[in-house]
Design a protein around this motif. Structure first.
Motif, short mmCIF file in Angstrom:
data_model
loop_
_atom_site.label_atom_id
_atom_site.label_comp_id
_atom_site.label_asym_id
_atom_site.label_seq_id
_atom_site.Cartn_x
_atom_site.Cartn_y
_atom_site.Cartn_z
N ASP A 375 0.81 -1.22 0.00
CA ASP A 375 0.00 0.00 0.00
C ASP A 375 0.85 1.27 0.00
O ASP A 375 0.34 2.35 -0.32
N SER A 376 2.13 1.15 0.37
CA SER A 376 3.01 2.32 0.40
C SER A 376 3.49 2.72 -0.98
O SER A 376 3.80 3.89 -1.23
N VAL A 377 3.59 1.75 -1.88
CA VAL A 377 4.20 2.01 -3.19
C VAL A 377 3.44 3.06 -3.99
O VAL A 377 4.05 4.01 -4.51
N PRO A 378 2.10 2.99 -4.12
CA PRO A 378 1.39 4.03 -4.87
C PRO A 378 1.55 5.43 -4.26
O PRO A 378 1.58 6.42 -4.99
N LYS A 379 1.67 5.50 -2.94
CA LYS A 379 1.87 6.81 -2.30
C LYS A 379 3.22 7.40 -2.70
O LYS A 379 3.32 8.56 -3.11
N ILE A 380 4.26 6.59 -2.57
CA ILE A 380 5.62 7.08 -2.82
C ILE A 380 5.85 7.36 -4.29
O ILE A 380 6.51 8.35 -4.66
N MET A 381 5.30 6.53 -5.17
CA MET A 381 5.53 6.67 -6.60
C MET A 381 4.63 7.70 -7.27
O MET A 381 4.78 7.96 -8.47
N GLY A 382 3.72 8.32 -6.52
CA GLY A 382 2.89 9.32 -7.18
C GLY A 382 1.88 10.02 -6.30
O GLY A 382 1.65 11.22 -6.43
N GLY A 383 1.25 9.29 -5.40
CA GLY A 383 0.17 9.87 -4.63
C GLY A 383 0.59 11.04 -3.77
O GLY A 383 -0.13 12.06 -3.69
N ASN A 384 1.74 10.94 -3.11
CA ASN A 384 2.19 12.03 -2.23
C ASN A 384 2.52 13.28 -3.02
O ASN A 384 2.23 14.40 -2.59
N VAL A 385 3.14 13.12 -4.19
CA VAL A 385 3.47 14.28 -5.02
C VAL A 385 2.19 14.92 -5.57
O VAL A 385 2.10 16.14 -5.68
N SER A 386 1.22 14.09 -5.92
CA SER A 386 -0.04 14.63 -6.41
C SER A 386 -0.69 15.55 -5.39
O SER A 386 -1.24 16.60 -5.73
N GLU A 387 -0.57 15.16 -4.12
CA GLU A 387 -1.11 16.03 -3.05
C GLU A 387 -0.34 17.34 -2.98
O GLU A 387 -0.93 18.43 -2.89
N LEU A 388 0.98 17.26 -3.05
CA LEU A 388 1.79 18.47 -2.99
C LEU A 388 1.58 19.35 -4.21
O LEU A 388 1.80 20.57 -4.15
N ASN A 389 1.19 18.76 -5.31
CA ASN A 389 1.01 19.51 -6.56
C ASN A 389 -0.25 20.33 -6.59
O ASN A 389 -0.45 21.15 -7.48
N GLN A 390 -1.12 20.12 -5.62
CA GLN A 390 -2.35 20.90 -5.53
C GLN A 390 -2.18 22.01 -4.49
O GLN A 390 -1.75 21.73 -3.36
N ARG A 391 -2.50 23.21 -4.86
CA ARG A 391 -2.46 24.29 -3.87
C ARG A 391 -3.50 24.02 -2.78
O ARG A 391 -4.62 23.59 -3.07
N GLN A 392 -3.11 24.30 -1.56
CA GLN A 392 -4.01 24.15 -0.41
C GLN A 392 -4.03 25.46 0.35
O GLN A 392 -3.32 25.64 1.34
N PRO A 393 -4.81 26.43 -0.11
CA PRO A 393 -4.85 27.74 0.52
C PRO A 393 -5.19 27.64 2.00
O PRO A 393 -5.95 26.77 2.43
N ALA A 394 -4.63 28.54 2.79
CA ALA A 394 -4.89 28.56 4.24
C ALA A 394 -6.39 28.70 4.47
O ALA A 394 -7.07 29.52 3.86
N GLY A 395 -6.90 27.86 5.37
CA GLY A 395 -8.32 27.90 5.68
C GLY A 395 -9.19 27.15 4.71
O GLY A 395 -10.41 27.06 4.88
N GLY A 396 -8.57 26.57 3.64
CA GLY A 396 -9.37 25.92 2.62
C GLY A 396 -9.43 24.42 2.73
O GLY A 396 -9.99 23.75 1.90
#
Length: 397
Positions: A375-396
């Motif tokens: 279950d860790s492999v999809p996170k490390i190979m793409g899922g975690n970066v996908s999260e970082l690639n989305q802006r997360q404005p404060a309070g949003g």
């Protein structure tokens, strides 16, 4: 090339800059102060502030050594060859190193869904101009306009190029960040170094830089701290200079070999020690191509500091680090150890393609993940970066 069952988001790809990447949008009158091409013995080099830079042997990148040329060296160098022997014969520059449509076709062949894209020369040129912060501002303002034209900040929602930000002038850094946000950037990138301003070097977490971090916090854009020329001194133990290790046919070990991790260690530790994330709790930092073997001793030191200074930290500083920092290990690092230290939601895959230190085929790195929970492999190979690639404005959130 190894198949991965989930989408692969490579957090460390590079381009080789066009010949006019730094000058296309630079006033020619500023050339002598900022950057110019010069000819030395029939070879082309950049001069930064009037001083020839030899940080890269051939800054035209034509010809250039093939991607992953040093893979055997970093895998243990079983044949005991020097880096120069391993580099082999340079080849004419490939279209995909400079053209985004050609790059998309190669990504398809490599099995990459998306990539973060970073400079090559751009990561090693700030230090050569740090004596003139105004020139640094001019250099990277021009560079980022070229980047927007040639690559774009989110091309086809697959290639995400990062504008370079220097904190040498905080007002200019805020303006460049605003421009980057308007261009649709998902990340911005800086080197792991104490910014040098007109009054000298300062910690990146110094309150003078709070206007920049406040805007990052508000916008929710990820700041990538990427390996580059941090200007670290060897204090006489070894020759200084970014490429000092590769200037002779036979490389011998020295502390210069640890410079990238030393720089990242100091940069990231300082953000924690000076409580940047207490002031700006929505800031996310991705450490890319800085390695990861410094983490274990860093965590021990931070815990020791917390014990000696009860009440200084609002919580365990290691917990703060894990909340705000994502780590891209060197591909030769022990990823199992780093996952144990950081958690599988804070480790990101990056191949460093097409650099000589990277992998010839990006997804070859998946072989290093075989001992992890599936279950860790999809996170490390793409899922975690996908999260970082989305802006997360404060309070949003």
């Amino acid at each position: 090339m190894h198949a991965v069952d989930s989408p692969v988001f490579d957090a460390d790809n590079h381009y080789y800059e066009a010949l006019d990447a730094f000058t296309r949008h630079l006033d020619p009158a500023d050339g002598p102060r900022v950057i110019q091409w010069v000819d030395i013995g029939g070879r082309q080099y950049h001069a930064l502030g009037g001083q020839v830079s030899r940080a890269v042997t051939n800054p035209t990148f034509n010809p250039v050594s093939p991607a992953g040329s040093l893979v055997d060296y970093f895998r243990g160098n079983p044949n005991g060859l020097s880096p120069l022997e391993l580099l082999g014969t340079p080849e004419p520059i490939r279209a995909e190193y400079r053209d985004r449509d050609a790059r998309l076709a190669v990504m398809d062949a490599q099995g990459l869904s998306k990539i973060w894209l970073f400079p090559t020369l751009g990561m090693v040129y700030e230090d050569g101009l740090k004596h003139d912060p105004g020139a640094v501002v001019l250099l990277f303002r021009a560079f980022n306009r070229w980047l927007a034209e040639d690559w774009g900040m989110a091309y086809q929602d697959r290639i995400f190029a990062a504008p370079y930000i220097s904190l040498a002038d905080v007002d200019a850094a805020v303006a460049e960040l605003e421009w980057s946000l308007d261009q649709g950037a998902r990340t911005v990138v800086m080197r792991a170094a104490a910014p040098t301003t007109v009054t000298g070097p300062y910690s990146p977490a110094h309150p003078m830089f709070d206007p920049f971090w406040a805007r990052v916090n508000e916008a929710g854009i990820t700041v990538v701290v990427h390996a580059g020329d941090a200007g670290l001194s060897s204090n006489g133990y070894a020759p200084d200079g970014f490429s000092a290790n590769f200037k002779s046919g036979k490389m011998t070990p020295s502390i210069k070999m640890f410079a990238i991790e030393r720089a990242a260690h100091d940069f990231l530790a300082t953000l924690i020690l000076e409580k940047l994330f207490d002031r700006f709790p929505n800031v996310r930092i991705a450490s890319v191509e800085n390695g990861s073997e410094f983490l274990d001793p860093l965590f021990r030191k931070m815990k020791g500091t917390a014990r000696k200074m009860p009440g200084y930290f609002s919580e365990d500083p290691v917990v703060t680090f894990r909340r705000h920092v994502w780590i891209n290990p060197f591909w030769e690092d022990d990823v199992n150890e780093i996952v144990a230290l950081m958690g599988d939601d804070r480790v990101i895959f990056g191949s460093d393609w097409p650099h000589i230190e990277g992998l010839p085929e990006p997804t070859d790195w998946v072989t290093e993940l075989q001992k992890l929970d599936p279950d860790s492999v999809p996170k490390i190979m793409g899922g975690n970066v996908s999260e970082l690639n989305q802006r997360q404005p404060a309070g949003g959130r």
